[in-house]
Design a protein around this motif. Structure first.
Motif, PDB file in Angstrom:
ATOM      1  N   ARG A   1       0.971  -1.179   0.006  1.00  0.00           N
ATOM      2  CA  ARG A   1      -0.039   0.073   0.133  1.00  0.00           C
ATOM      3  C   ARG A   1       0.772   1.271   0.164  1.00  0.00           C
ATOM      4  NH1 ARG A   1      -2.418  -3.601  -1.352  1.00  0.00           N
ATOM      5  NH2 ARG A   1      -4.574  -4.453  -0.416  1.00  0.00           N
TER       6      ARG A   1
ATOM      7  N   SER B   1      -2.606   7.276  -3.826  1.00  0.00           N
ATOM      8  CA  SER B   1      -2.220   6.064  -3.294  1.00  0.00           C
ATOM      9  C   SER B   1      -2.651   5.127  -4.233  1.00  0.00           C
ATOM     10  CB  SER B   1      -3.103   5.863  -2.105  1.00  0.00           C
ATOM     11  OG  SER B   1      -4.466   5.892  -2.311  1.00  0.00           O
TER      12      SER B   1
ATOM     13  N   ARG C   1      -2.493   0.449  -4.905  1.00  0.00           N
ATOM     14  CA  ARG C   1      -2.548  -0.808  -4.111  1.00  0.00           C
ATOM     15  C   ARG C   1      -1.893  -1.708  -5.194  1.00  0.00           C
ATOM     16  NH1 ARG C   1      -9.011  -0.457  -2.528  1.00  0.00           N
ATOM     17  NH2 ARG C   1      -8.892   1.027  -1.071  1.00  0.00           N
TER      18      ARG C   1
ATOM     19  N   ALA D   1      -5.208   3.594  -6.098  1.00  0.00           N
ATOM     20  CA  ALA D   1      -6.429   3.514  -5.243  1.00  0.00           C
ATOM     21  C   ALA D   1      -7.219   4.977  -5.363  1.00  0.00           C
ATOM     22  CB  ALA D   1      -6.059   3.378  -3.848  1.00  0.00           C
TER      23      ALA D   1
END
Length: 652
Positions: free
Chosen positions: A469, A491, A493, A529
């Motif tokens: 992450r 972000s 993933r 994300a």
């Protein structure tokens, strides 16, 4: 004989996954011009070559921010950082003769090396324990020609190795010629039974042309062409787009074993990089002197029947004072000064890592590092001169791991670790010449499950499942002129699976005496994300630049009569080329093959070989320019090509 050539093995220690490549001075799976095919046999690791001499190294998706060179990955050569304090690594300064083995530590599996969410590469070049000398000549398609020579002198207390390599080619594409001269020297001196000094020097002088990215139409019409003129910007040929590069690194190491349980290893080094980049947009000159030191105090203690502790405490410091000038480019010559920047950069890490191995086959590991980074810019070409400091927040990076061994060499383990990576100097001051004051460091957490099974003698299987992450991920973009700039992308993933198997065949006095067979598969489910930029929402999109699936097979067979065969296969699924996922490449499949003959005449070993790369004659792009404006994504790789060579070595 295969044990003395090239092989890869996975190593699973204390729930840390590492892949080791060992290289003796005989046969890689292709010619001696590049390490690409060798590195790409490993799971979770992907090496690309935009043009001869321009490498990109991707470990679990870290190519998002690397238009060229290596960023986000810390690289060491004989315990000397090749990654400068500005965060950039010139991986192309290495030649096959300048290392004996390479260890790839992926993602956040170790806290002892500071910043780098991509991982670390530890490279060693150790002298042999015998007196020997070797010479090799090779040539091939696109005017490929090269020479390498090495010598090793070993005594009771000393051992030294020196190697030289020259390589040049006209390149597959227009404006893609390359020349590289590499010299390395490593020496070890044993002061006493407890003390040792080592000295290391690595020097590279290289020149390589940069043909630039093509649009899909240009790529399909003539993949061998260089970037044409567009608007106000000249063609790569008219701009004489190229990079002139010199790297010199030298260091001294000292090891002292104080007693049976306590020891120290210390390295000090200095390095100087001189880069000139004649680009379509401008002409850049960089002088990058830097120095540093690294020390580790180690405690190793065993007790009872199978209990042990390994505790390492250490620190690393790097500091540099760079000067970066950007000028106009007049047909390959530096013209009017545009910007002149002094850049001072300092980074240091203090770390501690402890491992308990218990008699019941359980292993417990914990690590913590304290990291600090500061960069100061002074634009000397502006008046008044203003200092622009970038001091990134102090980062505490923890790591916890537990593993359990089950008979033989079978094991399973879990790893939880944090990592961070501040922007590099090249990202804060990209080729646009505009200092980017908005960039922040990227940070992430990695959760990993690992296992290793020895199913049969000389055969094992290794697997890793991970979830990474990453917040504030740095992403590359490219403007109309081909200049790079960067942005933080919210972000990501990054979930994935890696599998690696290897089998070593040994049947002395049979028709096939020895051989290796390896297979690697990597699955990358990498997604944004949350990421919005300039009114566009890319949340849920696939991260560009990384194939979802790669598969490789590599094998060799050494026959009793002296002949040998080496072959490899590498396949990659389609790759998205922009954040919007509106453009992608086609899957491609690469096959290489080499045949050779080794014999010995009066202590002189002779090795003759010939081979071919890209046997399927695929047209594909390797090292794509991600998020390029006007669709200039494509850097065509060579189609089917051939080579041959001869090597002579003497061991006394």
């Amino acid at each position: 004989m295969a044990e003395d050539t090239v092989f890869a093995e996975g190593r699973f220690e204390n729930a840390m996954t590492a892949t080791v490549v060992k290289r003796r001075l005989l046969e890689p799976p292709t010619n001696k011009a590049t390490l690409l095919h060798l590195v790409n046999t490993l799971p979770g690791v992907r090496m690309e070559e935009r043009s001869p001499g321009s490498y990109r190294l991707n470990m679990r998706g870290s190519s998002l921010r690397s238009p060229f060179g290596v960023r986000n990955i810390k690289i060491y050569w004989n315990d000397i950082p090749l990654t400068d304090p500005g965060g950039n690594t010139y991986f192309n300064q290495l030649a096959p003769g300048s290392f004996s083995d390479m260890t790839f530590i992926k993602s956040t599996a170790n806290t002892s090396y500071g910043a780098g969410t991509g991982g670390q590469v530890l490279i060693r070049n150790r002298p042999a324990k015998a007196n020997e000398a070797s010479v090799e000549l090779y040539g091939g398609s696109y005017q490929l020609r090269g020479l390498s020579a090495s010598g090793n002198i070993a005594g009771a207390k000393t051992a030294s190795r020196i190697s030289y390599a020259h390589h040049e080619t006209d390149g597959y594409r227009e404006q893609s010629a390359m020349r590289r001269d590499n010299l390395s020297w490593t020496s070890e001196f044993k002061i006493s039974e407890k003390q040792q000094i080592s000295a290391n020097v690595l020097f590279t002088d290289m020149y390589y042309q940069t043909p630039g990215g093509l649009t899909l139409t240009e790529f399909q019409a003539n993949p061998r062409s260089a970037r044409p003129a567009a608007g106000i910007f000249p063609s790569a040929t008219d701009a004489k787009a190229a990079i002139f590069q010199r790297n010199l690194t030298a260091g001294i190491g000292y090891k002292n074993k104080f007693n049976e349980v306590f020891s120290n290893s210390t390295t000090v080094y200095g390095s100087y990089n001189r880069i000139e980049n004649s680009a379509v947009r401008n002409y850049e000159m960089r002088n990058e002197p830097h120095f540093g030191a690294r020390t580790i105090f180690k405690l190793e203690k065993k007790w009872g029947s199978g209990n042990s502790i390994d505790w390492q405490n250490g620190a690393e410091l790097q500091s540099g004072n760079f000067n970066i000038k950007v000028l106009g480019n007049r047909k390959g010559n530096a013209d009017t000064l545009q910007t002149n920047d002094d850049v001072q950069t300092t980074v240091y890490t203090i770390f501690s890592q402890i491992v308990f191995d218990m008699a019941n086959k359980w292993s417990y590991s914990a690590g913590l590092s304290y990291n600090k980074s500061r960069i100061d810019f002074e634009r000397l070409s502006d008046r008044p001169v203003v200092n622009q400091p970038f001091s990134f927040s102090t980062e505490l990076i923890p790591r916890l791991a537990i593993s359990k061994a089950f008979g033989g060499d079978n094991s399973v383990g879990v790893l939880i670790s944090k990592s961070f990576s501040p922007p590099t100097v090249a990202e804060l001051l990209p080729s646009t010449g505009i200092i980017n004051t908005s960039l922040g460091a990227e940070k992430g957490w990695n959760f990993e499950l690992l296992g290793k099974i020895n199913a049969l003698p000389r055969f094992n299987i290794e697997a890793s499942l991970f979830a990474f992450r990453l917040n504030n991920a740095l992403v590359q973009r490219r403007d109309e002129s081909g200049a790079d700039y960067f942005t933080n992308a919210g972000s990501t993933r990054q979930n994935g699976a890696e599998f690696f198997t290897r089998y070593n065949y040994v049947r002395r006095n049979s028709f096939i005496e020895t051989g290796w067979l390896t297979a690697a598969y990597t699955y990358s489910h990498f997604r944004y994300a949350e990421f919005e930029k300039e009114g566009n929402d890319f949340s849920g999109k696939v991260l560009p630049g990384v194939p979802s699936n790669t598969f490789s097979i590599w094998g060799d067979a050494y026959l009793r009569n002296g002949f040998y065969v080496i072959g490899s296969y590498y396949g990659a699924s389609s790759i998205f080329l922009n954040d919007a996922n509106t453009v992608s490449t086609r899957p491609y499949h690469l096959v290489t093959a080499k045949v050779g003959y080794i014999t010995t005449i009066k202590k002189v070993q002779l090795n003759f070989y010939a081979g071919a790369d890209n046997l399927l004659n695929q047209t594909y792009s390797l090292g794509n320019d991600i998020n390029a404006v006007s669709g200039r994504y494509y850097n065509a790789a060579p189609r089917r090509n051939y080579y041959a060579g001869a090597a002579f070595s003497l061991t006394k």
